[in-house]
Design an enzyme around this catalytic site. Structure first.
Site, PDB file in Angstrom:
ATOM      1  N   ASP A  47     -65.110 -99.656  28.082  1.00 20.07           N
ATOM      2  CA  ASP A  47     -66.732-100.132  27.897  1.00 20.07           C
ATOM      3  C   ASP A  47     -66.799-100.830  26.668  1.00 20.07           C
ATOM      4  O   ASP A  47     -67.139-100.137  25.653  1.00 20.07           O
ATOM      5  CB  ASP A  47     -67.626 -98.848  28.286  1.00 20.07           C
ATOM      6  CG  ASP A  47     -69.172 -99.453  28.078  1.00 20.07           C
ATOM      7  OD1 ASP A  47     -69.512-100.492  28.077  1.00 20.07           O
ATOM      8  OD2 ASP A  47     -69.914 -98.466  27.842  1.00 20.07           O
ATOM      9  N   HIS A  48     -66.482-102.168  26.422  1.00 17.67           N
ATOM     10  CA  HIS A  48     -66.535-102.714  25.237  1.00 17.67           C
ATOM     11  C   HIS A  48     -67.632-104.231  25.526  1.00 17.67           C
ATOM     12  O   HIS A  48     -67.416-104.580  26.604  1.00 17.67           O
ATOM     13  CB  HIS A  48     -65.339-103.305  24.777  1.00 17.67           C
ATOM     14  CG  HIS A  48     -64.331-102.117  24.309  1.00 17.67           C
ATOM     15  ND1 HIS A  48     -64.228-101.765  22.890  1.00 17.67           N
ATOM     16  CD2 HIS A  48     -63.781-101.160  25.231  1.00 17.67           C
ATOM     17  CE1 HIS A  48     -63.261-100.723  22.922  1.00 17.67           C
ATOM     18  NE2 HIS A  48     -63.184-100.268  24.112  1.00 17.67           N
ATOM     19  N   SER A 113     -67.463 -92.092  18.761  1.00 17.57           N
ATOM     20  CA  SER A 113     -68.495 -92.488  17.913  1.00 17.57           C
ATOM     21  C   SER A 113     -68.721 -94.325  17.758  1.00 17.57           C
ATOM     22  O   SER A 113     -69.526 -94.638  17.162  1.00 17.57           O
ATOM     23  CB  SER A 113     -68.293 -91.925  16.478  1.00 17.57           C
ATOM     24  OG  SER A 113     -66.994 -92.869  16.020  1.00 17.57           O
ATOM     25  N   GLY A 114     -67.953 -95.002  18.398  1.00 21.41           N
ATOM     26  CA  GLY A 114     -67.828 -96.171  18.447  1.00 21.41           C
ATOM     27  C   GLY A 114     -67.045 -97.078  17.698  1.00 21.41           C
ATOM     28  O   GLY A 114     -66.631 -96.473  16.713  1.00 21.41           O
ATOM     29  N   GLU A 115     -67.226 -98.467  17.654  1.00 24.66           N
ATOM     30  CA  GLU A 115     -66.523 -99.310  16.935  1.00 24.66           C
ATOM     31  C   GLU A 115     -67.597-100.383  16.309  1.00 24.66           C
ATOM     32  O   GLU A 115     -68.223-100.877  17.196  1.00 24.66           O
ATOM     33  CB  GLU A 115     -65.355 -99.973  17.727  1.00 24.66           C
ATOM     34  CG  GLU A 115     -64.407 -98.839  18.252  1.00 24.66           C
ATOM     35  CD  GLU A 115     -63.326 -99.639  19.078  1.00 24.66           C
ATOM     36  OE1 GLU A 115     -63.804-100.467  19.948  1.00 24.66           O
ATOM     37  OE2 GLU A 115     -62.186 -98.995  18.978  1.00 24.66           O
ATOM     38  N   ASN A 118     -68.183-103.694  18.828  1.00 23.28           N
ATOM     39  CA  ASN A 118     -69.262-103.531  19.791  1.00 23.28           C
ATOM     40  C   ASN A 118     -70.483-102.922  19.403  1.00 23.28           C
ATOM     41  O   ASN A 118     -71.577-103.757  19.685  1.00 23.28           O
ATOM     42  CB  ASN A 118     -68.497-102.563  20.887  1.00 23.28           C
ATOM     43  CG  ASN A 118     -67.059-102.851  21.292  1.00 23.28           C
ATOM     44  OD1 ASN A 118     -67.087-103.924  21.909  1.00 23.28           O
ATOM     45  ND2 ASN A 118     -66.195-102.011  21.068  1.00 23.28           N
TER      46      ASN A 118
END
Length: 329
Positions: A47-48, A113-115, A118
Protein backbone atom coordinates in the site's frame (compact mmCIF):
# COMPACT_ATOMS: atom_id res chain seq x y z
CA UNK A 1 13.13 -31.24 16.59
CA UNK A 2 13.07 -32.77 13.10
CA UNK A 3 9.51 -34.00 13.64
CA UNK A 4 8.47 -30.47 14.59
CA UNK A 5 10.11 -28.97 11.50
CA UNK A 6 8.50 -31.64 9.29
CA UNK A 7 5.07 -30.81 10.68
CA UNK A 8 5.59 -27.11 9.99
CA UNK A 9 6.71 -27.82 6.43
CA UNK A 10 3.70 -30.03 5.73
CA UNK A 11 1.38 -27.33 7.08
CA UNK A 12 3.02 -24.50 5.11
CA UNK A 13 0.67 -21.72 4.05
CA UNK A 14 2.16 -20.02 1.01
CA UNK A 15 0.86 -16.78 -0.44
CA UNK A 16 1.36 -14.58 -3.48
CA UNK A 17 2.50 -10.99 -2.99
CA UNK A 18 0.85 -8.45 -5.30
CA UNK A 19 3.17 -5.49 -5.88
CA UNK A 20 1.18 -2.35 -6.69
CA UNK A 21 4.42 -0.52 -7.45
CA UNK A 22 5.25 -2.84 -10.34
CA UNK A 23 1.96 -3.70 -12.04
CA UNK A 24 -1.30 -2.03 -12.94
CA UNK A 25 -4.24 -3.03 -10.72
CA UNK A 26 -5.98 -4.80 -13.61
CA UNK A 27 -2.88 -6.91 -14.23
CA UNK A 28 -2.57 -7.74 -10.53
CA UNK A 29 -6.17 -8.87 -10.47
CA UNK A 30 -5.45 -11.38 -13.22
CA UNK A 31 -2.28 -12.51 -11.43
CA UNK A 32 -3.96 -13.26 -8.10
CA UNK A 33 -6.62 -15.28 -9.93
CA UNK A 34 -3.83 -17.19 -11.66
CA UNK A 35 -2.10 -17.69 -8.29
CA UNK A 36 -5.27 -19.12 -6.77
CA UNK A 37 -5.65 -21.55 -9.68
CA UNK A 38 -1.99 -22.55 -9.34
CA UNK A 39 -2.49 -23.52 -5.70
CA UNK A 40 -1.35 -20.52 -3.66
CA UNK A 41 -3.20 -20.48 -0.33
CA UNK A 42 -3.42 -16.77 0.32
CA UNK A 43 -2.29 -13.34 -0.92
CA UNK A 44 -1.16 -9.96 0.28
CA UNK A 45 -0.38 -6.58 -1.26
CA UNK A 46 1.57 -3.43 -0.65
CA UNK A 47 0.00 0.00 0.00
CA UNK A 48 2.14 2.85 -1.33
CA UNK A 49 1.51 6.18 -3.01
CA UNK A 50 4.70 6.12 -5.09
CA UNK A 51 6.82 3.36 -6.60
CA UNK A 52 10.47 3.30 -5.56
CA UNK A 53 11.59 3.84 -9.14
CA UNK A 54 10.14 4.91 -12.45
CA UNK A 55 11.13 1.49 -13.83
CA UNK A 56 8.56 -0.01 -11.48
CA UNK A 57 6.14 2.54 -12.77
CA UNK A 58 2.79 2.01 -10.95
CA UNK A 59 0.96 3.15 -7.82
CA UNK A 60 -2.54 1.68 -7.67
CA UNK A 61 -4.72 2.30 -4.62
CA UNK A 62 -4.55 -0.88 -2.57
CA UNK A 63 -7.90 -0.58 -0.79
CA UNK A 64 -10.01 -0.32 -3.94
CA UNK A 65 -8.10 -3.23 -5.41
CA UNK A 66 -8.53 -5.38 -2.28
CA UNK A 67 -12.31 -5.14 -2.55
CA UNK A 68 -12.16 -6.36 -6.15
CA UNK A 69 -9.57 -9.08 -5.51
CA UNK A 70 -11.45 -10.53 -2.56
CA UNK A 71 -14.67 -10.58 -4.56
CA UNK A 72 -13.24 -12.55 -7.50
CA UNK A 73 -11.16 -15.06 -5.49
CA UNK A 74 -11.69 -17.11 -2.34
CA UNK A 75 -8.20 -16.34 -0.99
CA UNK A 76 -7.53 -14.66 2.35
CA UNK A 77 -5.80 -11.30 1.86
CA UNK A 78 -3.59 -8.99 3.86
CA UNK A 79 -2.11 -5.55 3.38
CA UNK A 80 0.88 -3.75 4.87
CA UNK A 81 0.04 -0.11 5.51
CA UNK A 82 0.75 2.91 7.65
CA UNK A 83 -2.56 3.84 9.32
CA UNK A 84 -1.50 7.38 10.15
CA UNK A 85 0.24 10.00 8.02
CA UNK A 86 -1.46 10.24 4.64
CA UNK A 87 -4.44 8.38 6.16
CA UNK A 88 -6.53 9.14 9.23
CA UNK A 89 -6.71 6.15 11.60
CA UNK A 90 -10.50 6.35 11.93
CA UNK A 91 -10.88 6.06 8.16
CA UNK A 92 -8.42 3.15 8.05
CA UNK A 93 -10.48 1.44 10.78
CA UNK A 94 -13.62 1.93 8.69
CA UNK A 95 -12.22 0.54 5.44
CA UNK A 96 -10.61 -2.42 7.23
CA UNK A 97 -13.89 -3.14 9.03
CA UNK A 98 -15.77 -3.05 5.71
CA UNK A 99 -13.47 -5.63 4.11
CA UNK A 100 -13.58 -7.82 7.22
CA UNK A 101 -17.39 -7.66 7.35
CA UNK A 102 -17.81 -8.60 3.68
CA UNK A 103 -15.21 -11.36 3.78
CA UNK A 104 -15.36 -12.91 7.23
CA UNK A 105 -12.07 -14.28 8.44
CA UNK A 106 -10.27 -13.48 5.19
CA UNK A 107 -8.65 -10.12 5.89
CA UNK A 108 -5.66 -9.11 8.01
CA UNK A 109 -3.67 -5.90 8.22
CA UNK A 110 -0.05 -5.17 9.15
CA UNK A 111 0.89 -1.70 10.29
CA UNK A 112 4.14 0.22 10.27
CA UNK A 113 5.33 3.75 10.97
CA UNK A 114 5.54 4.65 7.29
CA UNK A 115 8.05 6.02 4.81
CA UNK A 116 8.69 9.56 3.64
CA UNK A 117 8.18 8.40 0.05
CA UNK A 118 4.49 7.89 0.78
CA UNK A 119 3.46 9.65 3.97
CA UNK A 120 5.19 12.98 3.32
CA UNK A 121 2.98 13.74 0.30
CA UNK A 122 0.45 15.50 2.54
CA UNK A 123 2.92 18.31 3.24
CA UNK A 124 2.66 17.78 6.99
CA UNK A 125 5.90 17.66 9.01
CA UNK A 126 7.68 14.30 8.68
CA UNK A 127 8.52 13.22 12.25
CA UNK A 128 11.42 11.11 13.43
CA UNK A 129 11.10 7.41 14.21
CA UNK A 130 10.21 7.77 17.94
CA UNK A 131 7.40 10.17 17.13
CA UNK A 132 6.16 7.94 14.29
CA UNK A 133 6.09 4.94 16.61
CA UNK A 134 4.11 6.92 19.15
CA UNK A 135 1.47 7.97 16.65
CA UNK A 136 1.34 4.42 15.27
CA UNK A 137 0.56 3.04 18.73
CA UNK A 138 -2.12 5.71 19.18
CA UNK A 139 -3.60 4.73 15.81
CA UNK A 140 -3.72 1.05 16.82
CA UNK A 141 -5.54 1.92 20.05
CA UNK A 142 -8.06 4.10 18.19
CA UNK A 143 -8.75 1.47 15.54
CA UNK A 144 -9.27 -1.28 18.08
CA UNK A 145 -11.65 0.91 20.08
CA UNK A 146 -13.66 1.64 16.94
CA UNK A 147 -13.78 -2.05 15.99
CA UNK A 148 -15.10 -2.75 19.50
CA UNK A 149 -18.03 -0.38 18.90
CA UNK A 150 -16.83 2.42 21.14
CA UNK A 151 -17.39 6.11 20.45
CA UNK A 152 -13.92 7.57 20.26
CA UNK A 153 -12.52 10.96 21.13
CA UNK A 154 -8.76 11.26 21.02
CA UNK A 155 -6.15 13.97 21.42
CA UNK A 156 -2.50 13.27 20.77
CA UNK A 157 -0.51 12.89 17.57
CA UNK A 158 -3.84 13.31 15.77
CA UNK A 159 -7.39 14.14 16.82
CA UNK A 160 -10.59 12.11 16.70
CA UNK A 161 -14.01 13.51 17.55
CA UNK A 162 -17.23 11.58 18.18
CA UNK A 163 -16.22 8.72 15.89
CA UNK A 164 -18.22 5.47 15.97
CA UNK A 165 -18.31 2.63 13.44
CA UNK A 166 -21.80 1.36 12.77
CA UNK A 167 -20.72 -1.39 10.34
CA UNK A 168 -18.31 -3.73 12.05
CA UNK A 169 -17.19 -7.33 11.45
CA UNK A 170 -18.13 -10.04 13.93
CA UNK A 171 -14.40 -10.36 14.63
CA UNK A 172 -11.88 -7.55 14.10
CA UNK A 173 -9.10 -8.18 11.57
CA UNK A 174 -5.81 -9.57 12.82
CA UNK A 175 -3.43 -6.65 13.34
CA UNK A 176 0.28 -7.41 12.83
CA UNK A 177 3.34 -5.27 13.38
CA UNK A 178 5.50 -4.78 10.29
CA UNK A 179 9.08 -4.91 11.55
CA UNK A 180 12.44 -4.80 9.78
CA UNK A 181 14.60 -4.46 12.91
CA UNK A 182 14.97 -6.22 16.23
CA UNK A 183 13.98 -3.05 18.10
CA UNK A 184 10.70 -2.68 16.21
CA UNK A 185 9.93 -6.40 16.52
CA UNK A 186 10.50 -6.31 20.29
CA UNK A 187 8.46 -3.12 20.69
CA UNK A 188 5.56 -4.34 18.54
CA UNK A 189 5.37 -7.73 20.22
CA UNK A 190 3.67 -6.16 23.24
CA UNK A 191 0.65 -4.84 21.33
CA UNK A 192 0.42 -6.63 17.98
CA UNK A 193 -1.49 -9.83 17.21
CA UNK A 194 1.52 -11.09 15.25
CA UNK A 195 4.56 -10.16 13.19
CA UNK A 196 5.35 -9.72 9.53
CA UNK A 197 8.87 -9.12 8.30
CA UNK A 198 11.00 -9.54 5.17
CA UNK A 199 13.65 -12.18 4.50
CA UNK A 200 17.14 -11.21 5.61
CA UNK A 201 20.39 -13.05 6.13
CA UNK A 202 19.64 -16.06 8.41
CA UNK A 203 21.44 -14.73 11.49
CA UNK A 204 19.66 -11.38 11.30
CA UNK A 205 16.29 -12.99 10.70
CA UNK A 206 16.82 -15.39 13.61
CA UNK A 207 17.69 -12.44 15.88
CA UNK A 208 14.57 -10.56 14.81
CA UNK A 209 12.39 -13.59 15.56
CA UNK A 210 14.01 -13.94 18.99
CA UNK A 211 13.42 -10.26 19.73
CA UNK A 212 9.74 -10.59 18.86
CA UNK A 213 9.30 -13.65 21.06
CA UNK A 214 11.22 -12.12 23.96
CA UNK A 215 9.19 -8.90 23.73
CA UNK A 216 5.89 -10.69 24.28
CA UNK A 217 5.26 -12.32 20.91
CA UNK A 218 5.89 -15.92 21.93
CA UNK A 219 3.01 -17.99 20.56
CA UNK A 220 1.77 -15.24 18.25
CA UNK A 221 1.76 -15.89 14.47
CA UNK A 222 4.67 -14.78 12.34
CA UNK A 223 4.48 -14.11 8.59
CA UNK A 224 7.41 -13.68 6.22
CA UNK A 225 7.48 -11.74 2.96
CA UNK A 226 10.07 -13.45 0.76
CA UNK A 227 11.84 -11.38 -1.89
CA UNK A 228 13.00 -13.62 -4.72
CA UNK A 229 13.77 -13.55 -8.40
CA UNK A 230 12.96 -16.62 -10.46
CA UNK A 231 13.51 -16.77 -14.23
CA UNK A 232 14.55 -19.16 -16.99
CA UNK A 233 18.24 -18.86 -15.97
CA UNK A 234 20.20 -17.26 -13.17
CA UNK A 235 21.53 -14.42 -15.32
CA UNK A 236 18.03 -13.41 -16.35
CA UNK A 237 16.81 -13.69 -12.77
CA UNK A 238 19.59 -11.42 -11.50
CA UNK A 239 19.09 -8.94 -14.32
CA UNK A 240 15.37 -8.71 -13.59
CA UNK A 241 15.98 -8.24 -9.88
CA UNK A 242 18.57 -5.53 -10.52
CA UNK A 243 16.38 -3.64 -12.97
CA UNK A 244 13.30 -3.68 -10.75
CA UNK A 245 14.50 -3.91 -7.15
CA UNK A 246 17.87 -2.20 -6.68
CA UNK A 247 16.15 0.87 -5.19
CA UNK A 248 14.70 -1.40 -2.50
CA UNK A 249 17.95 -2.74 -1.06
CA UNK A 250 19.09 0.64 0.28
CA UNK A 251 19.45 0.94 4.05
CA UNK A 252 16.66 1.92 6.43
CA UNK A 253 17.91 5.51 6.41
CA UNK A 254 16.71 5.84 2.81
CA UNK A 255 13.07 5.52 3.84
CA UNK A 256 13.69 8.12 6.53
CA UNK A 257 14.80 10.82 4.09
CA UNK A 258 14.09 10.08 0.42
CA UNK A 259 10.76 11.39 -0.87
CA UNK A 260 10.60 10.73 -4.61
CA UNK A 261 11.33 7.83 -6.97
CA UNK A 262 14.01 9.97 -8.60
CA UNK A 263 15.83 10.36 -5.28
CA UNK A 264 15.76 6.59 -4.76
CA UNK A 265 17.09 6.06 -8.29
CA UNK A 266 19.98 8.46 -7.65
CA UNK A 267 20.95 6.64 -4.45
CA UNK A 268 20.66 3.26 -6.17
CA UNK A 269 23.29 4.18 -8.78
CA UNK A 270 25.84 2.90 -6.25
CA UNK A 271 24.06 -0.44 -5.76
CA UNK A 272 25.70 -3.43 -7.44
CA UNK A 273 24.10 -6.61 -8.71
CA UNK A 274 25.89 -8.48 -5.94
CA UNK A 275 24.23 -6.29 -3.34
CA UNK A 276 20.83 -7.06 -4.84
CA UNK A 277 21.62 -10.78 -4.68
CA UNK A 278 22.40 -10.39 -0.96
CA UNK A 279 18.84 -9.17 -0.33
CA UNK A 280 16.87 -11.04 -3.01
CA UNK A 281 16.96 -14.83 -3.41
CA UNK A 282 18.07 -15.18 -7.02
CA UNK A 283 17.87 -18.62 -8.61
CA UNK A 284 16.38 -20.40 -11.63
CA UNK A 285 16.24 -23.66 -9.66
CA UNK A 286 12.86 -24.29 -7.98
CA UNK A 287 14.46 -26.75 -5.56
CA UNK A 288 16.87 -24.08 -4.36
CA UNK A 289 13.85 -21.96 -3.49
CA UNK A 290 12.27 -24.94 -1.73
CA UNK A 291 15.37 -25.30 0.46
CA UNK A 292 15.33 -21.59 1.36
CA UNK A 293 11.64 -21.69 2.23
CA UNK A 294 12.07 -24.79 4.37
CA UNK A 295 14.63 -22.85 6.40
CA UNK A 296 12.07 -20.07 6.89
CA UNK A 297 9.47 -22.54 8.11
CA UNK A 298 11.98 -24.02 10.54
CA UNK A 299 12.32 -20.58 12.16
CA UNK A 300 8.62 -20.68 13.01
CA UNK A 301 7.00 -18.62 10.25
CA UNK A 302 3.53 -19.98 9.61
CA UNK A 303 2.78 -18.03 6.44
CA UNK A 304 5.20 -17.23 3.60
CA UNK A 305 4.33 -14.57 1.01
CA UNK A 306 6.39 -14.90 -2.15
CA UNK A 307 7.27 -11.75 -4.06
CA UNK A 308 8.96 -12.43 -7.37
CA UNK A 309 10.53 -9.02 -7.88
CA UNK A 310 11.08 -9.29 -11.64
CA UNK A 311 8.45 -8.77 -14.33
CA UNK A 312 7.91 -12.40 -15.34
CA UNK A 313 5.03 -13.16 -12.98
CA UNK A 314 3.09 -15.75 -14.97
CA UNK A 315 6.07 -18.09 -15.35
CA UNK A 316 6.84 -17.74 -11.65
CA UNK A 317 3.26 -18.55 -10.61
CA UNK A 318 2.99 -21.60 -12.83
CA UNK A 319 6.40 -23.07 -11.97
CA UNK A 320 6.08 -22.49 -8.23
CA UNK A 321 2.55 -23.84 -8.28
CA UNK A 322 3.73 -27.10 -9.83
CA UNK A 323 7.24 -27.53 -8.36
CA UNK A 324 7.59 -25.50 -5.14
CA UNK A 325 4.25 -25.49 -3.33
CA UNK A 326 3.80 -29.30 -3.40
CA UNK A 327 7.33 -29.77 -2.04
CA UNK A 328 6.51 -27.57 0.95
CA UNK A 329 3.42 -29.62 1.78
Amino acid sequence: MLDSIDREIRMACVGYHASHEQFAPSRLLALVRQAETAGFDTAMCSDHFHPWSRAQGHSGYAWSWLGAAMAVTRLPFGVVTSPVGRYHPAVVAQKAATLAEMHRGRFWMAVGSGEALNEAITGEPWPGKPQRNQRLLEAVEVMRALWAGEEVDHDGSFAVRNAKLYTRPSEPPRLLVAALSEDTARWGAAWADGLITVNQQPDRLRALVSAFREGGGDGKPMYLQVKLSYAADDAQALRGAYEQWRTNVLGAEASEELRTPQQFEAEALRVSAAQVADSVRVSCDPQRHVAWLQQDLALGFEQLYLHNVNQDQSRFIDVFGSAVLPALR
